[in-house]
Design an enzyme around this catalytic site. Structure first.
Site, short mmCIF file in Angstrom:
data_model
loop_
_atom_site.label_atom_id
_atom_site.label_comp_id
_atom_site.label_asym_id
_atom_site.label_seq_id
_atom_site.Cartn_x
_atom_site.Cartn_y
_atom_site.Cartn_z
N HIS A 133 0.88 -1.18 0.00
CA HIS A 133 0.00 0.00 0.00
C HIS A 133 0.91 1.23 0.00
CE1 HIS A 133 -2.83 2.91 1.79
NE2 HIS A 133 -3.81 2.07 1.49
N ASP A 210 2.93 -4.66 8.05
CA ASP A 210 1.72 -3.87 7.82
C ASP A 210 0.56 -4.86 7.90
OD1 ASP A 210 -0.51 -2.72 6.78
OD2 ASP A 210 0.49 -1.78 5.07
N GLN A 213 -4.72 -5.27 6.78
CA GLN A 213 -5.71 -6.25 6.32
C GLN A 213 -5.65 -7.52 7.15
OE1 GLN A 213 -8.02 -5.51 4.07
NE2 GLN A 213 -7.14 -3.52 3.60
N LYS A 236 -10.79 -0.85 10.26
CA LYS A 236 -11.01 -2.04 9.44
C LYS A 236 -11.46 -3.21 10.31
CE LYS A 236 -7.50 -0.56 6.14
NZ LYS A 236 -8.19 -0.03 4.98
N CYS A 374 -4.76 2.39 -3.70
CA CYS A 374 -3.52 2.89 -3.06
C CYS A 374 -2.35 1.94 -3.29
CB CYS A 374 -3.70 3.17 -1.59
SG CYS A 374 -4.81 4.54 -1.27
#
Ligand SMILES: Cc1ncc(COP(=O)(O)O)c(C=O)c1O
Length: 418
Positions: A133, A210, A213, A236, A374
């Site tokens: 991202h 990261d 998700q 999220k 993104c």
């Protein structure tokens, strides 16, 4: 998580019942019941989260850590209890390893800026992947430019899978930190982060994950993973926007200098010299998002009340159904892996621009995301302008997937391609 075609799963989630926990799912769009498939961008919020935040503002709104009065103590307790819940959710060893930020983006910026200030020099490099991202690219570009360091990129193949031999080749002594997405938001790929961490650690290189998700779709245990840093966003994970988390190993957070200066992050201040607060406050300058933290704490309580495993099983089942159903649509091309993936499903409909598909679906009440998500370098890699992305949550139903399939078929028909 969808790792094996033969997996038989039963879900412990009563989807019709849980849908009632999310007021927004009752909405209509263009007179049609909303079908919300933009969960990778942000999830919907259950009453439990809305009520907890409302209760804070109505009953004990106050600034934290700074008052002896009852409201301030209650607010501080709510804020710190939430930190403990979040620490337990990812199995952090200490709750002071949980830093509140504004989101994944700020968490990564925090590490990039402070790590670079202390540890990055000209000639060094930072290693990321080809499927990051923008928020795991640009912060590193900024500090690399400032320090004269290099940003190296681990390549992927045409299925959107990481090339581990390229990783091994690029994991040189010049690399000072490896920063990788655990799960790709635009491809759905689950990256082999355990192996990435193992190899990086063999060379004493710290790793940032990261998990924007991954936090939603995988069980996360930071002690087992052994990553130095992990970043995610509350919104999220059924929590509010504006509140994110940086997990850092205690020893690493202690090594890094403060990020922003201001109230709360100090121990003592004189005009000559300031000393800094202990963890986690050293990284939490200014009045924090108290309601946001309480909201995320409530989201975690909600997830735990349903059972995280039940949620993940429900998602697996839905993903399997969706991949099969979408695979039957004429002219549909998946962008991303077919296996070892989560339910963030990117695709193209032959002959159509993704934006047109998104617009036509919207008129049918179906919310998907279109564009580069993104991840412009991912789109460049596949030589495409963007994708249509349907991202699933446990509160979606098979009927909704059928509606998406019908919507796509209708899109083809509308434009004379049936
Ligand atoms: C993989 C990944 N990283 C980072 C981000 C940025 O998250 P936020 O905008 O909440 O900071 C996202 C958001 O979509 C993401 O999917």
């Amino acid at each position: 998580m969808f790792q094996n075609e033969d997996t038989i799963v039963t879900t412990g989630i009563d989807v019709e019942k849980v849908r009632k926990d999310f007021p927004l799912l009752e909405r209509k769009v263009f007179g049609k019941p909303l079908v919300y498939f933009d969960n990778a961008a942000t999830s919907q919020k259950p009453y439990a989260v809305l009520d907890a935040m409302d209760d804070y503002y109505r009953r004990y709104n106050s600034n934290v850590h700074r008052g002896v009065h009852t409201l301030s103590q209650e607010a501080t307790e709510g804020y710190e209890e939430a930190r403990k819940k979040i620490a337990a959710y990812i199995n952090a060893k200490h709750s002071h390893e949980i830093i509140y930020t504004r989101g994944t983006t700020e968490s990564i910026n925090l590490v990039a800026a402070t790590f670079a200030r202390k540890f990055l020099q000209a000639g060094d490099s930072i290693l990321i992947t080809a499927m990051e991202h923008h928020s795991n690219i640009v912060p590193w570009q900024l500090v690399c430019e400032e320090k004269g360091a290099k940003l190296e990129v681990i390549a992927m193949n045409e299925h959107g899978e990481l090339l581990m031999d390229d990783f091994e080749k690029k994991l040189t002594d010049k690399v000072k930190l490896v920063s990788v997405s655990y799960v790709s938001n635009s491809l759905g790929t689950i990256n082999p982060v355990e192996e990435v961490i193992r190899q990086a650690h063999a060379k004493n290189i710290p790793v940032l994950l990261d998990a924007a998700q991954a936090i939603v779709h995988l069980p996360i245990d930071v002690q087992k993973l052994d990553c130095e840093f992990l970043a995610f966003s509350g919104h999220k994970l059924y929590g509010p926007t504006g509140l994110g988390i940086l997990y850092g190993k205690e020893e690493w957070l202690n090594k890094l200098p403060p990020y922003q200066g201001g109230g709360e992050m100090i121990k003592t201040v004189t005009f000559e010299k300031t000393t800094y607060n202990d963890l986690p406050y050293k990284f939490e300058a200014g009045t924090p998002d108290v309601a946001g933290a309480i909201g995320l704490g409530a989201a975690i309580d909600y997830i735990n009340s349903l059972g995280r495993d039940n949620i993940l099983k429900a998602e697996d089942e839905l993903l399997e159904y969706a991949m099969q159903a979408l695979g039957s649509v004429k002219g549909l091309r998946f962008i991303g892996p077919l296996k070892n993936r989560v339910g963030s499903i990117s695709f193209l409909l032959e002959g159509f621009h993704p934006f047109d598909v998104g617009e036509i679906l919207d008129k049918q009440g179906i919310a998907v995301r279109t564009g580069h998500h993104c991840t412009e370098p991912v789109m460049d890699f596949f030589c495409i302008p963007g994708t249509v992305r349907a991202s699933l949550s446990f509160y979606n139903t098979k009927d909704e997937i059928d509606l998406l399939v019908k919507g796509l078929e209708k899109t083809r028909a509308l434009l004379g391609m049936s």
